[in-house]
Design a protein around this motif. Sequence first.
Motif, PDB file in Angstrom:
ATOM      1  N   GLY A  79       2.319   1.836 -16.756  1.00  0.00           N
ATOM      2  CA  GLY A  79       1.721   3.102 -16.343  1.00  0.00           C
ATOM      3  C   GLY A  79       1.541   3.175 -14.837  1.00  0.00           C
ATOM      4  N   LEU A  80       1.069   2.093 -14.248  1.00  0.00           N
ATOM      5  CA  LEU A  80       0.914   2.063 -12.796  1.00  0.00           C
ATOM      6  C   LEU A  80       2.276   2.094 -12.110  1.00  0.00           C
ATOM      7  CD1 LEU A  80      -0.812   1.906 -10.272  1.00  0.00           C
ATOM      8  CD2 LEU A  80      -0.831  -0.597 -10.534  1.00  0.00           C
TER       9      LEU A  80
ATOM     10  N   ASP B 223      -1.802   1.683   0.037  1.00  0.00           N
ATOM     11  CA  ASP B 223      -3.218   1.471   0.333  1.00  0.00           C
ATOM     12  C   ASP B 223      -3.952   2.745  -0.071  1.00  0.00           C
ATOM     13  OD1 ASP B 223      -5.760   1.121   1.359  1.00  0.00           O
ATOM     14  OD2 ASP B 223      -5.084   0.582   3.377  1.00  0.00           O
ATOM     15  N   ARG B 224      -4.769   2.637  -1.084  1.00  0.00           N
ATOM     16  CA  ARG B 224      -5.469   3.814  -1.601  1.00  0.00           C
ATOM     17  C   ARG B 224      -6.317   4.492  -0.524  1.00  0.00           C
ATOM     18  NH1 ARG B 224     -10.209   5.544  -3.631  1.00  0.00           N
ATOM     19  NH2 ARG B 224     -10.093   6.979  -5.387  1.00  0.00           N
ATOM     20  N   ALA B 225      -6.951   3.701   0.313  1.00  0.00           N
ATOM     21  CA  ALA B 225      -7.816   4.251   1.350  1.00  0.00           C
ATOM     22  C   ALA B 225      -7.011   4.950   2.450  1.00  0.00           C
ATOM     23  CB  ALA B 225      -8.672   3.149   1.960  1.00  0.00           C
ATOM     24  N   HIS B 226      -5.754   4.557   2.600  1.00  0.00           N
ATOM     25  CA  HIS B 226      -4.888   5.158   3.620  1.00  0.00           C
ATOM     26  C   HIS B 226      -3.532   5.465   2.987  1.00  0.00           C
ATOM     27  CE1 HIS B 226      -8.083   3.271   5.729  1.00  0.00           C
ATOM     28  NE2 HIS B 226      -7.578   3.428   6.932  1.00  0.00           N
ATOM     29  N   PRO B 227      -3.498   6.459   2.100  1.00  0.00           N
ATOM     30  CA  PRO B 227      -2.241   6.762   1.397  1.00  0.00           C
ATOM     31  C   PRO B 227      -1.172   7.244   2.380  1.00  0.00           C
ATOM     32  CG  PRO B 227      -3.889   8.439   0.937  1.00  0.00           C
ATOM     33  CD  PRO B 227      -4.567   7.379   1.740  1.00  0.00           C
ATOM     34  N   PRO B 228       0.081   7.079   1.991  1.00  0.00           N
ATOM     35  CA  PRO B 228       1.163   7.508   2.874  1.00  0.00           C
ATOM     36  C   PRO B 228       1.105   9.016   3.129  1.00  0.00           C
ATOM     37  CG  PRO B 228       2.033   6.665   0.784  1.00  0.00           C
ATOM     38  CD  PRO B 228       0.555   6.521   0.747  1.00  0.00           C
TER      39      PRO B 228
ATOM     40  N   GLU C 201      -2.171  15.317  -6.390  1.00  0.00           N
ATOM     41  CA  GLU C 201      -1.828  15.097  -7.804  1.00  0.00           C
ATOM     42  C   GLU C 201      -1.238  13.698  -8.005  1.00  0.00           C
ATOM     43  OE1 GLU C 201       1.604  17.016 -10.340  1.00  0.00           O
ATOM     44  OE2 GLU C 201      -0.061  18.443 -10.148  1.00  0.00           O
ATOM     45  N   ASP C 202      -0.319  13.292  -7.133  1.00  0.00           N
ATOM     46  CA  ASP C 202       0.263  11.954  -7.246  1.00  0.00           C
ATOM     47  C   ASP C 202      -0.799  10.883  -7.019  1.00  0.00           C
ATOM     48  OD1 ASP C 202       2.876  12.678  -7.899  1.00  0.00           O
ATOM     49  OD2 ASP C 202       3.532  12.743  -5.813  1.00  0.00           O
ATOM     50  N   LYS C 203      -1.669  11.098  -6.044  1.00  0.00           N
ATOM     51  CA  LYS C 203      -2.736  10.139  -5.780  1.00  0.00           C
ATOM     52  C   LYS C 203      -3.657  10.018  -6.995  1.00  0.00           C
ATOM     53  CE  LYS C 203      -6.198   8.840  -2.326  1.00  0.00           C
ATOM     54  NZ  LYS C 203      -7.250   8.429  -3.206  1.00  0.00           N
ATOM     55  N   ALA C 204      -3.955  11.137  -7.623  1.00  0.00           N
ATOM     56  CA  ALA C 204      -4.813  11.123  -8.811  1.00  0.00           C
ATOM     57  C   ALA C 204      -4.144  10.355  -9.956  1.00  0.00           C
ATOM     58  CB  ALA C 204      -5.150  12.549  -9.236  1.00  0.00           C
ATOM     59  N   ARG C 205      -2.826  10.520 -10.115  1.00  0.00           N
ATOM     60  CA  ARG C 205      -2.106   9.790 -11.164  1.00  0.00           C
ATOM     61  C   ARG C 205      -2.108   8.280 -10.888  1.00  0.00           C
ATOM     62  NH1 ARG C 205       2.591  13.368 -10.721  1.00  0.00           N
ATOM     63  NH2 ARG C 205       1.889  15.271 -11.689  1.00  0.00           N
ATOM     64  N   ILE C 206      -1.895   7.921  -9.635  1.00  0.00           N
ATOM     65  CA  ILE C 206      -1.924   6.501  -9.266  1.00  0.00           C
ATOM     66  C   ILE C 206      -3.317   5.934  -9.511  1.00  0.00           C
ATOM     67  CG2 ILE C 206      -1.754   4.879  -7.339  1.00  0.00           C
ATOM     68  CD1 ILE C 206       0.442   6.778  -6.182  1.00  0.00           C
ATOM     69  N   ASP C 207      -4.342   6.666  -9.100  1.00  0.00           N
ATOM     70  CA  ASP C 207      -5.721   6.220  -9.315  1.00  0.00           C
ATOM     71  C   ASP C 207      -6.025   6.044 -10.801  1.00  0.00           C
ATOM     72  OD1 ASP C 207      -6.185   6.202  -6.593  1.00  0.00           O
ATOM     73  OD2 ASP C 207      -7.378   8.050  -6.581  1.00  0.00           O
ATOM     74  N   ALA C 208      -5.589   6.984 -11.615  1.00  0.00           N
ATOM     75  CA  ALA C 208      -5.842   6.912 -13.060  1.00  0.00           C
ATOM     76  C   ALA C 208      -5.127   5.707 -13.677  1.00  0.00           C
ATOM     77  CB  ALA C 208      -5.403   8.205 -13.741  1.00  0.00           C
ATOM     78  N   ALA C 209      -3.891   5.471 -13.248  1.00  0.00           N
ATOM     79  CA  ALA C 209      -3.134   4.328 -13.780  1.00  0.00           C
ATOM     80  C   ALA C 209      -3.767   3.009 -13.333  1.00  0.00           C
ATOM     81  CB  ALA C 209      -1.678   4.414 -13.338  1.00  0.00           C
ATOM     82  N   ALA C 210      -4.216   2.951 -12.083  1.00  0.00           N
ATOM     83  CA  ALA C 210      -4.875   1.745 -11.583  1.00  0.00           C
ATOM     84  C   ALA C 210      -6.195   1.513 -12.320  1.00  0.00           C
ATOM     85  CB  ALA C 210      -5.110   1.864 -10.084  1.00  0.00           C
ATOM     86  N   LYS C 211      -6.897   2.580 -12.606  1.00  0.00           N
ATOM     87  CA  LYS C 211      -8.161   2.465 -13.343  1.00  0.00           C
ATOM     88  C   LYS C 211      -7.906   1.937 -14.759  1.00  0.00           C
ATOM     89  CE  LYS C 211     -12.247   5.058 -14.707  1.00  0.00           C
ATOM     90  NZ  LYS C 211     -12.946   6.339 -14.683  1.00  0.00           N
TER      91      LYS C 211
END
Length: 143
Positions: free
Chosen positions: A78-79, A94-99, A105-115
Amino acid sequence: MRRLLVAVLLLPLLAGCGSKQDEYCGAVKDHQTELSDIVGSGGPDALLRALDIFRDLQDKAPGDITDEWQQVVTSIEGLQKALEDAGVDPATYDRAHPPAGLSAEDKARIDAAAKALGSGTTLRAFQDLDQQARDVCKTPLTL
């Protein structure tokens, strides 16, 4: 005579059970050093780099631990998918400094998968798999 017949009929079933466990324990031992190196590197993409090993162990796992392997592999996949879909390099993300250009939306998906990967359910599955490897295979998943 009846007991002998029952024993002869059950022997192939019992032999098959041991061989699946032996195959799995052999795979745990075969992958232990490589898995230790990958996980020990501590890189942000370590679990993603170990995914092929985890898939192999999942394929060889006996029935009593297939749910745990499914949880682990599905969470990592998933991640991986979230990062790939976003076009993000897992090794440098780097979540704190995303590209630049990463959508919310993509950041939210990455965060959800990491969670999901870091969830109690997945962590417990990892712990259970390592404990099973120690107890049954007499080999931890990593050194």
